[in-house]
Enzyme design. Structure first.
Site, mmCIF file in Angstrom:
data_model
loop_
_atom_site.group_PDB
_atom_site.id
_atom_site.type_symbol
_atom_site.label_atom_id
_atom_site.label_comp_id
_atom_site.label_asym_id
_atom_site.label_seq_id
_atom_site.Cartn_x
_atom_site.Cartn_y
_atom_site.Cartn_z
ATOM 1 C CG ASP A 165 -14.104 3.078 -6.707
ATOM 2 O OD1 ASP A 165 -14.252 4.112 -5.992
ATOM 3 O OD2 ASP A 165 -13.063 2.564 -6.782
ATOM 4 C CG HIS A 197 -12.738 2.362 -3.092
ATOM 5 N ND1 HIS A 197 -11.972 2.757 -4.548
ATOM 6 C CD2 HIS A 197 -11.882 2.524 -1.945
ATOM 7 C CE1 HIS A 197 -10.833 2.975 -3.879
ATOM 8 N NE2 HIS A 197 -10.453 2.678 -2.814
ATOM 9 C CE1 TYR A 228 -4.093 1.883 0.193
ATOM 10 C CE2 TYR A 228 -2.817 3.420 1.880
ATOM 11 C CZ TYR A 228 -3.791 3.145 0.935
ATOM 12 O OH TYR A 228 -4.770 4.172 0.966
ATOM 13 C CB SER A 252 -7.134 2.300 -2.850
ATOM 14 O OG SER A 252 -7.489 3.510 -2.770
#
Length: 724
Positions: free
Chosen positions: A657, A692, A493, A573
């Site tokens: 999303d 999302h 991430y 993301s």
């Protein structure tokens, strides 16, 4: 709201059951040359190119797929259908795709129950029978029989309407809950009599990025934006407003509390009432990092807005109060966070007093039972300490082993609090904690039929490009052969001060059971080592995040856990951006790339929905020529080059999303399909009526993971799944 997020850790992410890992053949023993069907060149749907050009500081940038940003146009919808047709035709040929789906279903199918919480005369808890699309809220009074309180599975026929927030009035007699339709961040709030479940009034609509904070039983505070012009799923929203809804009055008459003027313009605003109903605490932010802070004394009519902080130089919030004494958690002059106290009469930073001082480890704080609980991350693993309201350390809470906990929290009068413990190989267990005795006991063990004794989770430290030492947890089946042939997923991430601490999940358990390796590095940009670690992966230092991820892959290859031919990278993301950047910078490093709901167009991300709020981490293309050049240098959409052999790629996104709009993924997939040199697939899987990620129905999650794992293994040349 807190109850639901805790459930996500204790339930959905931490759920798994399955067979014992013994007596299974590893996937590295089933490798053969990639089937001819998978290496044949694919014919992709044509994607129209337009002559759209933007100019940044004298540099012209073509944007031929701008039309795909119109997410509700008939042409875009047709493009989505044709892309999905090609993608699912490809996935249909994977011989073990159905077997993966069946295995996921079998492992997912057991009862999951969240921690209990008391409201009024009832004890509530979340429960899922096994394969229910959404968790159900149950309750019981005393020793009576449990009954269903709210069943989100009845909100829509296909299970895509989810429960997002549930909060009770002070005496527990009234409940307000928010629902999300199709995964959107826009919500509706329903208000019901908690005893009879009777709907009390028309629902509040057009609510977004909001909690629900009750003032007594009279009403509650919530936040939203004015409905934007154009598509509500992609149009920019940048002025958040805090409202007070008094029960029984129309929403049109709700009082605007904060955010209505130019001086109070904030992208994110929240309002929280202290547990004793004395203060309203208002937090405002222009970005995802840093907030100002105000309080209002609710015991006085027409009380003024009292500033606590008037700049955005720290992340600070009120965690509790004793009368006029406020307790605040802050990273102001304390990158690893601390707790301070101040009197509400003059709460500015100059008057703050340390209560729990900063340490070398990052603090997460909670309260309950008349105590504070300080959870510290030590190399991304949890330690928890209990403090009294004089700031005296009472004890360290003994944990079952290295892993993650949700620190105990609850109401002041609670004498038993609950917390969960988990790691990458240990199903989540709920513990009951006696706040006076300091003893933990197992409240509920996971029903997962997964034996962690058959697996190993090892923390290693590797060196990134600039010499920075980065931790990584590698989890795998015991007896793993370091032969370079183990299918491996490297997950990352690296952004927004978010920490990746070890937690258990059903899909990862399936991957481990099959003999796969799962590796998670704690990249810069995250919060594992405080604000300095976060800042080291932002703006003009964002490349550090990509370098850390690349170095993690190189470490796994050097140590023979895997090799280029059996390495996949995955992230969602901001993590989707990570995968997109790394696969375009180092296409030679990995075999498979799995970017999910990624931020792929770094020159235009801030023009969609609340994207401008991400500027603290990214910067924007308009702020300076230097920032523009830097963003252009790694923006995935702008760095796909013709004639390059990119990894086999499965881009995943969803048509609803409105956090990271699907246009990011649409444009990236179009660029890849136009320029990919090799014969490996570059596909996009677009989930319909989904967002999302939050609230995704179990059925859709199972289908998606079966496709992701199937695509990954198929493109690594795995001919068959190991049999138990």
């Amino acid at each position: 709201m807190k109850k639901l997020s805790a459930l996500a850790v204790a339930g959905v992410l931490a759920a798994c059951s399955g067979e014992s890992p013994e007596n299974t053949k590893s996937m590295s023993e089933t490798v053969e040359a990639a089937p001819a069907a998978q290496t044949a060149a694919l014919t992709y749907p044509p994607t129209r190119k337009d002559d759209v050009i933007d100019t940044y500081f004298g540099t012209e940038i073509a944007d031929p797929y701008r039309w795909l940003e119109d997410d509700r146009s008939p042409e875009t919808e047709a493009w989505v259908k044709t892309q999905n047709k090609v993608t699912f035709s490809y996935l249909d040929q994977i011989p073990y795709r159905d077997a993966l789906k069946q295995r996921l279903e079998a492992l997912w199918n057991y009862e999951k129950v969240g921690s209990p919480f008391k409201e009024g005369d009832y004890t509530y808890f979340y429960r899922n029978d096994g394969l229910q699309n959404q968790y159900v809220v149950w309750r019981k009074k005393g020793d009576g029989e449990a009954e269903v309180f709210l069943d989100p599975n009845t909100f829509s026929e296909d299970g895509t309407t989810s429960l997002a927030t549930l909060e009770f009035s002070k005496d527990g007699s009234i409940a307000a809950y928010a629902v999300s339709e199709g995964g959107s961040d826009w919500r509706k709030i329903y208000i019901i009599n908690a005893e009879t479940k009777e709907v009390l009034e028309a629902p509040l609509v057009d609510v977004k990025f909001s909690g629900i904070s009750w003032k007594g039983n009279e009403g509650f505070y919530y936040s939203s934006y004015d409905k934007p012009e154009g598509s509500e799923l992609s149009a920019k929203t940048d002025q958040h407003k805090l409202y007070y809804h008094k029960l029984g009055q129309p929403q049109a008459e709700d009082a605007l509390v904060f955010g209505g003027s130019e001086a109070q313009k904030r992208r994110y605003v929240s309002g929280t009432v202290t547990e004793d109903d004395r203060y309203l605490v208002i937090s405002g932010a222009t970005s995802t990092s840093g907030n100002d802070l105000f309080i209002v004394d609710l015991t006085k009519s027409d009380a003024p807005l009292v500033p606590v902080l008037t700049d955005f130089d720290s992340d600070t919030y009120v965690i509790d109060n004793q009368g006029s004494k406020l307790f605040l958690v802050t990273d102001r002059n304390a990158p690893n966070k601390k707790i301070v106290t101040v009197d509400a009469a003059n709460p500015v930073p100059e008057n703050w007093q340390d209560f729990i001082p900063e340490t070398e480890n990052v603090l997460t704080a909670s309260t309950g039972g008349g105590y504070f609980f300080a959870e510290y991350m030590v190399d991304a693993l949890s330690k928890v300490y209990q403090y009294d309201y004089n700031g005296k350390q009472v004890r360290e809470i003994a944990l079952p082993g290295p892993g993650s906990v949700s620190a105990p929290d609850g109401k002041r009068e609670d004498k038993t609090l609950y917390y969960t413990f988990t790691n990458y190989k240990t199903p989540s267990t709920i513990f009951a904690f006696d706040v006076e005795e300091g003893k933990s006991s197992v409240y509920r063990e996971s029903g997962a039929k997964f034996d962690p004794a058959g697996y190993e989770s090892k923390q290693v430290f590797y060196t990134s490009r600039d010499g920075t030492r980065v931790p990584m947890l590698i989890t795998y089946k015991k007896g793993l052969k370091l032969n370079g042939k183990n299918p491996t997923i490297l997950y990352g991430y690296g952004g927004f001060n978010i920490s990746l601490t070890p937690s258990f999940s059903i899909p990862n358990a399936v991957w481990l059971e099959l003999g796969g390796v799962y590796a998670v590095p704690n990249l810069r940009g995250g919060g594992e080592y405080g604000k300095r670690w976060h800042d080291a992966g932002t703006k003009l230092q964002k490349q550090n995040v990509f370098d850390d991820f690349i170095a993690a892959g190189e470490y796994l290859i050097e140590q023979r856990y895997t090799s280029r031919d059996y390495l996949a990278i995955r992230g969602g993301s901001n993590g989707g951006l990570l995968v997109g950047a790394v696969m375009t910078q180092r296409p030679d490093l990995v075999k498979v790339a799995l970017p999910a709901v990624g931020v792929m167009d770094m020159l235009r991300y801030h023009t969609f929905t609340a994207g401008a709020g991400w500027a603290y981490d990214y910067g924007t293309a308009e702020q300076s020529q230097e920032m523009f050049e830097y963003l252009k240098g790694y923006s995935p959409v702008h760095n796909v080059k013709a004639g390059v052999n990119y990894p086999a790629t499965l881009v995943t996104t969803a048509d609803h999303d409105d956090r990271v709009v699907p246009a990011h993924s649409f444009k990236f997939a179009a660029e890849l399909q136009a320029k990919q040199s090799g014969a490996v697939p570059t596909l996009i899987r677009i989930e319909t009526n989904a967002g999302h990620g939050a609230g995704t129905p179990v059925s859709k999650s199972i289908e998606q993971y079966a496709d992701i794992f199937g695509f990954t293994l198929y493109n690594m040349g795995i001919s068959e799944l190991p049999q138990g």
